[in-house]
Design an enzyme around this catalytic site. Structure first.
Site, PDB file in Angstrom:
ATOM      1  N   CYS A  72       0.848  -1.194   0.000  1.00  0.00           N
ATOM      2  CA  CYS A  72       0.000   0.000   0.000  1.00  0.00           C
ATOM      3  C   CYS A  72       0.881   1.241   0.000  1.00  0.00           C
ATOM      4  CB  CYS A  72      -0.941   0.113   1.208  1.00  0.00           C
ATOM      5  SG  CYS A  72      -2.053  -1.291   1.406  1.00  0.00           S
ATOM      6  N   TYR A  76       0.373  -2.688   5.462  1.00  0.00           N
ATOM      7  CA  TYR A  76       1.080  -3.911   5.843  1.00  0.00           C
ATOM      8  C   TYR A  76       2.483  -3.570   6.342  1.00  0.00           C
ATOM      9  CZ  TYR A  76       0.315  -8.963   5.650  1.00  0.00           C
ATOM     10  OH  TYR A  76       0.037 -10.273   5.976  1.00  0.00           O
ATOM     11  N   ASN A 134       5.363   0.636   3.265  1.00  0.00           N
ATOM     12  CA  ASN A 134       5.405  -0.588   4.074  1.00  0.00           C
ATOM     13  C   ASN A 134       6.783  -0.742   4.712  1.00  0.00           C
ATOM     14  OD1 ASN A 134       3.845  -1.298   1.194  1.00  0.00           O
ATOM     15  ND2 ASN A 134       2.623  -1.606   3.046  1.00  0.00           N
ATOM     16  N   ARG A 137       8.375   3.098  -3.828  1.00  0.00           N
ATOM     17  CA  ARG A 137       7.096   3.799  -3.822  1.00  0.00           C
ATOM     18  C   ARG A 137       7.119   4.978  -2.859  1.00  0.00           C
ATOM     19  NH1 ARG A 137       3.731   0.750  -1.547  1.00  0.00           N
ATOM     20  NH2 ARG A 137       4.883  -1.231  -1.374  1.00  0.00           N
TER      21      ARG A 137
END
Length: 316
Positions: A2, A81, A174, A227
């Site tokens: 995510c 997560y 994460n 990310r």
């Protein structure tokens, strides 16, 4: 997996947003939970009641669980997560509220009005190891919180204990720990929205690649570290905008850069980890925007005064 971000418009509108990237089919939907709704924790004998109405993406599994949302006070929380890093208590404690990791969003949305209050009260929460009936694992999570004052924070529970960080970059992904991501961001200070200038090497003058060359080295893969850097760069340099519509649009463009299509990220279990939905939360107008993977249309759900007077759960 995510990615989560916060975003502020020029006219001081506050947004919290996330992609829900997962290989297990969550089938989450926007759900409104009224005031005074009672939740039963996965920890036997523990229950809690919310004093605030809220909207979040959730699922009914013999009781509702939520991955994210915001409440009537403009406070939001999203769970992401946190594999290999989350470390919870092995047993319940008498002097604490004992909950599971998947209870955190419901408890916080129902009982917390601001990030400052969350920072204070989360230290008295005891997250206990317990098997989630849907995923059949003890779900390793950490949480990003934001409110309509612009305050943003991160809660991580690791082997070192409960750690709350003030999130100055407005981004979270994460594992590894949030502090590691901040240190890693220091390696990308060369990134810029403008093109690089020509440089001299002996008698040779380089020819710049042109617009966009300032982002050479911006990581484009789908790891958590990449990310984080990509989202931080795009959030920082996205053009300033005004108004709700333009704010939502700007946020979605940032999330699109970390959106994971089916098939490009395969797990060790040979299943696709992909972006099941995107959520954008307007913390001032109290609107929740939901975009499922199979539909590019936005579903919008608002916390209205009429809804707050209702005593019924509503699934949108």
């Amino acid at each position: 997996m995510c990615t989560a971000i916060t975003f502020l418009t020029e006219d001081n509108l506050h947004f919290s947003a996330r992609t829900m990237d997962f290989s297990f089919e969550l089938d989450a939907r926007p759900i409104y939970v009224p005031r005074n709704h009672k939740f039963e924790s996965l920890i036997p004998g523990t229950e809690f009641t919310n004093k605030y109405g809220f909207i979040g993406a959730g699922k009914d599994i013999n009781g509702f669980i939520f991955a994210d949302g915001f409440n009537e006070r403009g406070f939001s929380i999203s769970s992401l997560y946190f594999e290999k890093n989350a470390k919870y208590s092995s047993e319940a404690k008498k002097d604490a509220l004992n909950i599971s990791s998947t209870d955190m969003v419901s408890w916080a949305l129902g009982n917390i009005s601001s990030v400052a209050e969350f920072e204070q009260r989360c230290q008295k929460i005891n997250v206990v190891d317990v098997i989630n009936p849907l995923l059949q694992v003890n779900v390793p999570l950490h949480w990003i919180v934001a409110d309509k004052t612009g305050n943003t924070g991160v809660l991580e529970i690791t082997k070192t204990g409960s750690n709350f960080y003030h999130n100055q970059v407005g981004v979270m992904t994460n594992s590894p720990e949030f502090s590691w991501h901040l240190d890693n961001l220091n390696h990308y200070t060369n990134l810029q929205p403008t093109e690089f200038a020509a440089k001299q090497y002996g008698d040779y003058t380089t020819v710049p690649d042109g617009p966009g060359s300032g982002a050479l080295g911006l990581p484009g893969d789908y790891t958590s570290a990449s990310r984080f850097v990509r989202a931080a760069f795009l959030r920082q340099y996205s053009a300033a905008t005004k108004g709700v519509k333009n704010g939502v649009n700007a946020v979605l463009h940032i999330l699109n850069a970390v959106d994971i299509p089916k098939g490009v990220k395969i797990t060790a279990k040979n299943v696709s980890d992909y972006t099941q939905y995107k959520a954008v939360m307007d913390l001032d107008s109290l609107s929740y925007y939901f975009m499922a993977y199979d539909d590019t249309m936005l579903t919008r759900a608002d916390i209205t005064e009429e809804l707050l007077q209702s005593s019924d759960v509503k699934i949108f």
